[in-house]
Design a protein around this motif. Structure first.
Motif, PDB file in Angstrom:
ATOM      1  N   UNK A  61       0.828  -1.205   0.000  1.00 35.12           N
ATOM      2  CA  UNK A  61       0.000   0.000   0.000  1.00 35.12           C
ATOM      3  C   UNK A  61       0.865   1.258   0.000  1.00 35.12           C
ATOM      4  N   UNK A  62       1.983   1.230   0.699  1.00 39.01           N
ATOM      5  CA  UNK A  62       2.882   2.379   0.691  1.00 39.01           C
ATOM      6  C   UNK A  62       3.433   2.592  -0.719  1.00 39.01           C
ATOM      7  N   UNK A  63       3.869   1.509  -1.351  1.00 36.41           N
ATOM      8  CA  UNK A  63       4.379   1.644  -2.711  1.00 36.41           C
ATOM      9  C   UNK A  63       3.279   2.115  -3.664  1.00 36.41           C
ATOM     10  N   UNK A 107      -8.316  -0.525   0.892  1.00 40.98           N
ATOM     11  CA  UNK A 107      -8.181  -0.579   2.352  1.00 40.98           C
ATOM     12  C   UNK A 107      -8.914  -1.773   2.976  1.00 40.98           C
ATOM     13  N   UNK A 108      -9.638  -2.546   2.197  1.00 36.55           N
ATOM     14  CA  UNK A 108     -10.312  -3.736   2.745  1.00 36.55           C
ATOM     15  C   UNK A 108      -9.306  -4.715   3.361  1.00 36.55           C
ATOM     16  N   UNK A 109      -8.187  -5.030   2.683  1.00 37.18           N
ATOM     17  CA  UNK A 109      -7.219  -5.932   3.326  1.00 37.18           C
ATOM     18  C   UNK A 109      -6.677  -5.391   4.651  1.00 37.18           C
ATOM     19  N   UNK A 110      -6.515  -4.066   4.758  1.00 41.17           N
ATOM     20  CA  UNK A 110      -6.042  -3.485   6.008  1.00 41.17           C
ATOM     21  C   UNK A 110      -7.019  -3.812   7.136  1.00 41.17           C
ATOM     22  N   UNK A 111      -8.304  -3.596   6.890  1.00 39.25           N
ATOM     23  CA  UNK A 111      -9.318  -3.885   7.906  1.00 39.25           C
ATOM     24  C   UNK A 111      -9.427  -5.362   8.230  1.00 39.25           C
ATOM     25  N   UNK A 112      -9.069  -6.216   7.285  1.00 40.29           N
ATOM     26  CA  UNK A 112      -9.117  -7.659   7.516  1.00 40.29           C
ATOM     27  C   UNK A 112      -7.887  -8.143   8.279  1.00 40.29           C
ATOM     28  N   UNK A 113      -6.692  -7.731   7.831  1.00 40.85           N
ATOM     29  CA  UNK A 113      -5.454  -8.238   8.430  1.00 40.85           C
ATOM     30  C   UNK A 113      -5.085  -7.550   9.730  1.00 40.85           C
ATOM     31  N   UNK A 114      -5.506  -6.302   9.934  1.00 34.85           N
ATOM     32  CA  UNK A 114      -5.141  -5.582  11.151  1.00 34.85           C
ATOM     33  C   UNK A 114      -5.615  -6.300  12.410  1.00 34.85           C
ATOM     34  N   UNK A 115      -6.880  -6.712  12.512  1.00 33.63           N
ATOM     35  CA  UNK A 115      -7.268  -7.436  13.729  1.00 33.63           C
ATOM     36  C   UNK A 115      -6.641  -8.830  13.808  1.00 33.63           C
ATOM     37  N   UNK A 146      -8.381   5.075   9.603  1.00 36.78           N
ATOM     38  CA  UNK A 146      -8.371   6.523   9.416  1.00 36.78           C
ATOM     39  C   UNK A 146      -6.946   7.068   9.566  1.00 36.78           C
ATOM     40  N   UNK A 147      -6.230   6.579  10.557  1.00 33.64           N
ATOM     41  CA  UNK A 147      -4.860   7.044  10.804  1.00 33.64           C
ATOM     42  C   UNK A 147      -3.926   6.751   9.649  1.00 33.64           C
ATOM     43  N   UNK A 148      -3.994   5.537   9.105  1.00 32.68           N
ATOM     44  CA  UNK A 148      -3.143   5.200   7.969  1.00 32.68           C
ATOM     45  C   UNK A 148      -3.506   6.061   6.764  1.00 32.68           C
ATOM     46  N   UNK A 149      -4.787   6.231   6.522  1.00 38.97           N
ATOM     47  CA  UNK A 149      -5.230   7.054   5.409  1.00 38.97           C
ATOM     48  C   UNK A 149      -4.772   8.506   5.592  1.00 38.97           C
ATOM     49  N   UNK A 150      -4.884   9.025   6.798  1.00 41.56           N
ATOM     50  CA  UNK A 150      -4.428  10.389   7.082  1.00 41.56           C
ATOM     51  C   UNK A 150      -2.924  10.524   6.846  1.00 41.56           C
ATOM     52  N   UNK A 151      -2.164   9.528   7.237  1.00 39.70           N
ATOM     53  CA  UNK A 151      -0.715   9.562   6.991  1.00 39.70           C
ATOM     54  C   UNK A 151      -0.415   9.593   5.497  1.00 39.70           C
ATOM     55  N   UNK A 152      -1.103   8.743   4.723  1.00 35.52           N
ATOM     56  CA  UNK A 152      -0.898   8.698   3.274  1.00 35.52           C
ATOM     57  C   UNK A 152      -1.268  10.039   2.644  1.00 35.52           C
ATOM     58  N   UNK A 153      -2.440  10.559   2.999  1.00 34.20           N
ATOM     59  CA  UNK A 153      -2.894  11.830   2.421  1.00 34.20           C
ATOM     60  C   UNK A 153      -1.972  12.980   2.815  1.00 34.20           C
ATOM     61  N   UNK A 179     -12.278  13.257   0.965  1.00 29.12           N
ATOM     62  CA  UNK A 179     -13.109  12.167   0.444  1.00 29.12           C
ATOM     63  C   UNK A 179     -12.335  10.854   0.437  1.00 29.12           C
ATOM     64  N   UNK A 180     -11.040  10.913   0.130  1.00 27.32           N
ATOM     65  CA  UNK A 180     -10.208   9.713   0.194  1.00 27.32           C
ATOM     66  C   UNK A 180     -10.108   9.197   1.626  1.00 27.32           C
ATOM     67  N   UNK A 181     -10.013  10.118   2.588  1.00 30.92           N
ATOM     68  CA  UNK A 181     -10.003   9.700   3.996  1.00 30.92           C
ATOM     69  C   UNK A 181     -11.264   8.907   4.330  1.00 30.92           C
ATOM     70  N   UNK A 182     -12.405   9.413   3.900  1.00 34.54           N
ATOM     71  CA  UNK A 182     -13.678   8.747   4.154  1.00 34.54           C
ATOM     72  C   UNK A 182     -13.729   7.389   3.459  1.00 34.54           C
TER      73      UNK A 182
END
Length: 154
Positions: free
Chosen positions: A24-26, A79-87, A103-110, A124-127
């Motif tokens: 995702x970072x790349x 971001x679906x994989x993030x929500x799946x793998x994070x827990x 939200x935090x990861x998205x905020x960092x990226x943005x 809108x990308x954050x949302x």
């Protein structure tokens, strides 16, 4: 499911989570697929919620369905994989933790995109990214419930 199987699944979840974060970072910051190779001359940002979503939907015939789909659904899907793998990889398995970290990861990226002028900061990308993380968490919860039901039948 025995303790060893749970531990192997947890380790696999952690490995997949790290690989996903690298991807995702790349993809979001450095991939030239969306023209992220060059730096913009000026800052571009959107601080009005739903502005870009409405614009892409309203002008979908002009910008094309691929661009519309990529902007509206791609930000959710990525971001679906993030929500799946994070827990799976974390001790923090709550809905609120997943919501916060998505939200935090998205905020960092943005924010990184804004500071480096690669891409643009868009609320809108954050949302949409956060909704993707929540959707991944819901899929995780469904999978856990199905695994428990299947485990009881054995």
């Amino acid at each position: 499911m025995n303790s060893g199987s749970r531990k192997r699944i947890r380790i696999l979840g952690k490995i997949l989570f790290v690989l996903y974060i690298i991807f995702i970072i790349y993809f979001l910051l450095f991939s030239d697929w969306y023209g992220r190779t060059g730096q913009m001359q000026e800052y571009h940002y959107n601080l009005v919620l739903f502005k870009e979503i409405k614009r892409f939907w309203y002008y979908r015939d002009q910008v094309g369905m691929f661009a519309t789909f990529t902007n509206l659904f791609g930000n959710v899907v990525i971001f679906i994989p993030f929500g799946f793998f994070m827990p799976m990889a974390s001790k923090h398995r709550s809905f609120l933790a997943t919501l916060f970290y998505s939200f935090g990861l998205s905020l960092c990226v943005e924010s990184f995109q804004l500071i480096t002028k690669v891409g643009c900061f868009d609320v809108d990308d954050l949302l949409l990214n956060t909704l993707g993380g929540v959707a991944g968490y819901l899929i995780f919860i469904i999978c856990v419930a199905l695994r428990r039901i299947h485990g009881r039948k054995k």
